[in-house]
Enzyme design. Structure first.
Site, PDB file in Angstrom:
ATOM      1  N   ASP A   1      10.379  11.081  -8.380  1.00  0.00           N
ATOM      2  CA  ASP A   1      10.418  10.148  -7.249  1.00  0.00           C
ATOM      3  C   ASP A   1      11.210   8.891  -7.579  1.00  0.00           C
ATOM      4  OD1 ASP A   1       9.902   9.447  -4.648  1.00  0.00           O
ATOM      5  OD2 ASP A   1       7.990   8.473  -5.117  1.00  0.00           O
TER       6      ASP A   1
ATOM      7  N   CYS B   1       0.845  -1.189   0.000  1.00  0.00           N
ATOM      8  CA  CYS B   1       0.000   0.000   0.000  1.00  0.00           C
ATOM      9  C   CYS B   1       0.877   1.235   0.000  1.00  0.00           C
ATOM     10  CB  CYS B   1      -0.945   0.003   1.183  1.00  0.00           C
ATOM     11  SG  CYS B   1      -0.119  -0.009   2.766  1.00  0.00           S
TER      12      CYS B   1
HETATM   13  N1  LIG Z   1       2.183  -2.941 -11.251  1.00  0.00           N
HETATM   14  C1  LIG Z   1       2.662  -3.435 -10.107  1.00  0.00           C
HETATM   15  N2  LIG Z   1       3.079  -4.692 -10.032  1.00  0.00           N
HETATM   16  C2  LIG Z   1       3.556  -5.201  -8.873  1.00  0.00           C
HETATM   17  N3  LIG Z   1       3.654  -4.485  -7.755  1.00  0.00           N
HETATM   18  C3  LIG Z   1       3.258  -3.205  -7.769  1.00  0.00           C
HETATM   19  C4  LIG Z   1       2.732  -2.618  -8.926  1.00  0.00           C
HETATM   20  N4  LIG Z   1       2.432  -1.338  -8.669  1.00  0.00           N
HETATM   21  C5  LIG Z   1       2.742  -1.142  -7.392  1.00  0.00           C
HETATM   22  N5  LIG Z   1       3.234  -2.260  -6.842  1.00  0.00           N
HETATM   23  C6  LIG Z   1       3.689  -2.422  -5.487  1.00  0.00           C
HETATM   24  O1  LIG Z   1       2.627  -2.081  -4.639  1.00  0.00           O
HETATM   25  C7  LIG Z   1       3.094  -1.340  -3.552  1.00  0.00           C
HETATM   26  C8  LIG Z   1       2.283  -0.080  -3.427  1.00  0.00           C
HETATM   27  O2  LIG Z   1       2.467   0.673  -4.587  1.00  0.00           O
HETATM   28  P1  LIG Z   1       1.939   2.164  -4.665  1.00  0.00           P
HETATM   29  O3  LIG Z   1       2.366   2.741  -5.946  1.00  0.00           O
HETATM   30  O4  LIG Z   1       0.508   2.229  -4.337  1.00  0.00           O
HETATM   31  O5  LIG Z   1       2.615   2.792  -3.452  1.00  0.00           O
HETATM   32  P2  LIG Z   1       3.930   3.579  -3.387  1.00  0.00           P
HETATM   33  O6  LIG Z   1       4.893   2.985  -4.357  1.00  0.00           O
HETATM   34  O7  LIG Z   1       4.358   3.641  -1.999  1.00  0.00           O
HETATM   35  O8  LIG Z   1       3.534   4.974  -3.965  1.00  0.00           O
HETATM   36  P3  LIG Z   1       2.494   6.036  -3.452  1.00  0.00           P
HETATM   37  O9  LIG Z   1       2.605   6.095  -1.990  1.00  0.00           O
HETATM   38  O10 LIG Z   1       2.927   7.254  -4.099  1.00  0.00           O
HETATM   39  O11 LIG Z   1       1.171   5.572  -3.913  1.00  0.00           O
HETATM   40  C9  LIG Z   1       4.546  -1.093  -3.759  1.00  0.00           C
HETATM   41  O12 LIG Z   1       5.275  -1.981  -2.964  1.00  0.00           O
HETATM   42  C10 LIG Z   1       4.793  -1.448  -5.180  1.00  0.00           C
HETATM   43  O13 LIG Z   1       6.042  -2.043  -5.353  1.00  0.00           O
END
Ligand SMILES: Nc1ncnc2c1ncn2[C@@H]1O[C@H](COP(=O)(O)OP(=O)(O)OP(=O)(O)O)[C@@H](O)[C@H]1O
Length: 913
Positions: free
Chosen positions: A654, A537
């Site tokens: 980022d 998340c």
């Molecule tokens: N397309 C994807 N395939 C596999 N894992 C993903 C994918 N997109 C995101 N994740 C994983 O899901 C998790 C959450 O991603 P998310 O982008 O929502 O949060 P974040 O990277 O912390 O960014 P933000 O807080 O800006 O939303 C992260 O660990 C990321 O690696």
């Protein structure tokens, strides 16, 4: 059409290697796009008259015809008048051409009936006779170019790749230059040249030749002409050179071919001479333009900037690095194949909350706990059990059990899919839900997506609201309150958000699966997904591994709570992310298959990346850092992704290993765009004033350098590993010849697509990665991405970031005031350290990349010998290792480790089953 069968065995998406060269005039709204297949090259001269010609006679313009002299054509027209058939005309022309060819001592070009290029554009119109000599002439010219392409292809195919004995790249370059120079000398204005632009576009394979299914994105260099054009900032180019250039690209491609325009139709002898030269050049470009471009790329002198500001045309600085005392031989040492040959490591992606690793500074994050709110949407206690899933073996199937792969071919796919190309795939889930899947097959009119597209705010106010810098967790967060963005976020979204403009992933079976489910259920919503596991998340939502019901297709489903977003003022960030995702079509960036919004939830259906992220992968390395060749591979792919983003007017902001996901094939995918800044970009073609080339430094034997990921090394002979000892190979000799010739010819103009005018005052990013100008609140632009790129490379190589302090405040202080230091171990090459040094220059104006963006970074010696366009085909440092995906998922289900969405409408209620 000629299939050139480009060697790309390991290419993830070979379709992107197909390309097309199109010549058209100003009346051609978009390049003619025809069906093509992988590795296909087409050279088409396209203009309305030409179309009319073909249309009227139903003539397959692919017939092989040799070049016709203008006078001959005119003479024939006068002689035969208007009452004749095209066939008669052509017969006469062939005779005349044969005669002409003999006169000039050339053997006539062969007619090759076996080759059947696809017809250009509209082919069914009728009733338009050939009454203008210019029509016939131009038609024949088009055929001539097609045949030249075919002949070149035949020639090319008869030789092993990389061993062509003739320096075609040098020849092309020479011709190109002569055309540029002559066109320039002719004093033709840009407007004059407008009438006959030459486009060389890289287009993906297409399933139809319907002219209405044009999907290449045309980047027209000259002045923006219409207001309509100006609305699409990301695709507008300004010309810094003469003559005018029109570039056509597909978003998926990293390389943009640049060819001078063929000025005028029938003007002076001088212009005709230019045309001849250009045609010759075009014909040479035909079969493997990618390769040629690469070679040309390599011989362009590197405008390296090290700690000094470089103006666009003043490239005096570029020699700095080259002229430095002999660089220590790279200690990059082992070849990529070495790493590739390592026994595959078992990668266990640890899906986790990244905020624990590097806490982002996000404008709307009012408290550290705020981000956890989203995570609480689903209370699951699943471990990282997906780590052993083998998604490489995962095959999408439709509900009827038929494997999607059976429909892989364009035609069969079209027939099998319940959705024909005429199907409107804009989706309405229900009265309260609004879905825009854009799950359209390439070829759909992009307009069909417009209805459901988000309209981007126009005014600065709105732009500001879409920035993410209103507050922060650190003391610097107040800077976000003063967030102001200029010259940004005014571009509206275009059809590029649809799959019709996503040639890169057009063959992805998941499009079909989504369409199928939509057809079955009439809509697409959360109910159609089985949530298997929460991957992690973030600040604005949770990401789930989800299976599309009744298919075996896995997606990453990002679920955001609208109320939460609104209450935390994070809606603009979610919107930004969605809008950016909609634009993307690149091998190193995620594909957005669909998104749907209800009153309560917003969901993004994205490509799932099973390999974890680079942060996790790095920690699994010995000494917790990557080898130099592995680092070079990853940063090179990231650089291409950033370059693409910048060309679209997106400053990423980022970059960090946590946001670099590893695909099932070991290549990377840059994710997470909610902190990105959207801005206008004005790509410019810059012609270097210097003709100094240092070919011996720039070009070398592919395996002479360290970390060789040159596709020559994975190419057939084929699959000769990099570390195979070689004597001086024929390829190396050829390269030497080419580089020598290139040195005589001089550099090509360079495309600079850096959004240098982007400005933001937001305080966003991740502490250890924040650029000094962000911390100081001076306002920042695209150069922040090159700073983070430097930190990123540093971290991959050294296993830590350079300015990390005991706390966030210390870190920020260090970033601003501490000088860059390199740890003594691990040993890192001079080239790598020099690149890092250039990128981590605290003054953004002097930072490497600040003027010419990725163009100048790609030319740094650290990347010497790297084949940029084919890196996607290179063998990755390591492949994620999984066991069978489906069975693993099934066993998870048995063990009760999967979550399933309870069918309670749009409420996020999951239960173990
Ligand atoms: N397309 C994807 N395939 C596999 N894992 C993903 C994918 N997109 C995101 N994740 C994983 O899901 C998790 C959450 O991603 P998310 O982008 O929502 O949060 P974040 O990277 O912390 O960014 P933000 O807080 O800006 O939303 C992260 O660990 C990321 O690696």
């Amino acid at each position: 059409m000629v299939n050139f069968g480009v060697g790309k065995g390991s290419c993830r998406d070979p379709s992107n290697l197909g390309f097309r060269m199109i010549k058209g005039n100003a009346n051609s709204q978009r390049p003619q796009v025809m069906g093509s297949i992988s590795g296909t090259c087409e050279i088409v001269e396209s203009n309305e008259e030409l179309d009319s010609f073909y249309s009227s006679k139903g003539t397959n313009h692919s017939s092989s015809i040799s070049r016709m002299d203008d006078k001959v054509g005119r003479h024939l027209m006068l002689k035969t008048g208007h009452n004749y058939s095209v066939e008669d005309d052509l017969n006469r022309l062939f005779e005349a051409i044969d005669l002409k060819s003999h006169q000039v001592g050339k053997s006539p070009l062969r007619k090759n009936a076996s080759k059947k290029p696809i017809r250009v554009g509209v082919s069914q119109a009728s009733g338009i006779g050939i009454s203008e000599s210019v029509s016939l002439k131009q038609a024949l010219r088009g055929l001539c170019i097609s045949q030249a392409s075919e002949m070149a292809a035949t020639k090319r195919l008869s030789k092993p790749a990389g061993l062509s004995g003739v320096s075609e790249a040098g020849t092309i370059k020479k011709l190109y230059r002569s055309v540029v120079v002559e066109a320039s000398e002719s004093g033709l204005s840009l407007d004059e040249g407008k009438e006959s632009l030459v486009e060389i576009s890289l287009v993906p394979e297409r399933s139809t030749s319907n002219s209405s299914e044009k999907m290449t994105e045309s980047l027209e260099v000259p002045k923006a002409k219409s207001s309509n054009q100006s609305a699409h900032s990301s695709t507008h180019f300004a010309v810094a050179t003469t003559p005018k250039v029109k570039m056509t690209r597909t978003p998926a491609h990293d390389e943009i071919l640049q060819v001078p325009t063929d000025v005028g139709v029938e003007t002076s002898k001088k212009e005709l001479g230019q045309k001849e030269k250009l045609k010759s050049a075009l014909s040479l470009l035909s079969p493997d333009t990618d390769d040629k471009v690469l070679e040309l790329d390599e011989i362009v002198p590197a405008p390296i900037k090290v700690g000094c500001k470089t103006s666009t045309l003043e490239l005096e600085q570029k020699g700095k690095l080259h002229s430095a005392p002999s660089l220590p031989s790279s200690n990059l040492g082992s070849k990529v194949s070495n790493s590739a040959s390592n026994s595959p490591r078992l990668v266990k992606p640890l899906f986790r909350n990244k905020n624990f690793v590097k806490k982002k500074i996000k404008p709307d994050s009012t408290s550290a706990s705020s981000s956890s709110n989203v995570c609480n949407d689903v209370d699951d206690d699943l471990g990282p059990s997906t780590s052993k899933l083998d998604f490489r073996t995962h095959t999408c199937t439709l509900k009827n059990g038929r494997k999607e792969s059976e429909k892989a071919s364009p035609t069969s796919s079209k027939k099998a899919s319940p959705l024909s190309s005429s199907t409107n795939l804009s989706i309405e889930v229900n009265s309260s839900s609004n879905v825009d899947s854009c799950a359209r097959k390439p070829g759909f009119s992009s307009n069909s997506c417009n209805g459901s597209r988000i309209v981007v705010a126009k005014a600065n106010e709105s732009s500001r609201s879409r920035e993410k810098g209103e507050s922060s967790q650190s003391s610097k967060s107040s800077i976000g309150n003063c967030s102001s963005t200029t010259n940004s976020e005014e571009s509206n979204l275009s059809g590029s958000s649809c799959s019709s403009n996503r040639p890169h992933m057009s063959k992805d079976l998941r499009w079909d699966a989504i369409r199928h489910v939509q057809m079955q259920h009439g809509s697409l919503g959360l109910k159609q997904f089985k949530l298997l596991k929460r991957i992690g998340c973030g600040d604005i939502g949770s990401v789930y591994l989800a299976e599309l019901t009744s298919t075996n297709c896995l997606f990453a489903l990002k679920v955001m709570d609208n109320e939460y977003l609104a209450s935390r003022k994070k809606m603009p960030r979610a919107q930004t992310e969605r809008e950016i995702l909609q634009m993307l079509d690149h091998p190193f960036l995620p594909t957005l298959y669909a998104h749907f919004t209800s009153d309560k939830l917003s969901c993004l259906v994205m490509e799932y990346c099973p390999g974890g992220d680079l942060h996790v992968l790095r920690q699994k390395q010995p000494s917790r850092s990557f080898s130099e060749q592995a680092a070079r591979f990853y940063v090179a792919e990231v650089l291409l992704a950033l370059e693409y983003l910048h060309m679209l007017g997106v400053v990423y902001r980022d970059l960090k290993p946590e946001n670099i996901l590893v695909r099932e094939d070991g290549h990377i995918m840059l994710s997470d765009f909610d902190l990105s800044l959207r801005c206008t970009v004005n790509p410019t073609l810059v012609k270097s004033s210097s003709s100094v080339v240092e070919p011996t430094k720039k070009i070398s034997s592919p395996c002479a350098e360290s970390s060789c990921i040159d596709p020559f090394c994975i190419q057939p002979s084929w699959q000769v590993p990099c570390f195979t000892p070689r004597l001086v190979s024929a390829a190396a000799k050829t390269r030497k010849l080419k580089s020598d010739l290139a040195a005589q010819v001089g550099p090509l103009p360079q495309l600079v697509a850096e959004p240098t005018s982007a400005r933001s005052n937001s305080f966003v990013g991740t502490h250890e990665y924040l650029a000094p100008e962000i911390i100081k609140g001076e306002g920042h632009g695209s150069a922040v991405d090159w700073w983070t790129f430097g930190i990123f490379l540093y971290e991959l190589l050294y296993g830590k970031t350079p300015f990390k302090g005991s706390g966030n405040e210390d870190t920020l202080t260090n970033v601003v005031s501490q000088s860059l230091k390199y740890p003594e171990s691990p040993l890192v090459s001079f080239q790598a350290r020099d690149l890092i040094r250039g990128l981590l220059i605290k003054d953004p104006e002097n930072r490497l990349g600040s003027v010419k963006g990725a163009t100048e970074i790609k030319q740094h010696l650290f990347f010497q010998g790297l084949n940029w366009a084919l890196i996607r085909c290179a063998i990755p440092p390591e492949l994620p290792k999984f066991c069978d995906g489906i069975s693993a998922l099934a066993s998870q289900k048995k063990e009760g480790k999967c979550l399933e969405l309870r069918a309670t409408g749009e409420h996020l209620e999951f239960e173990l089953f």
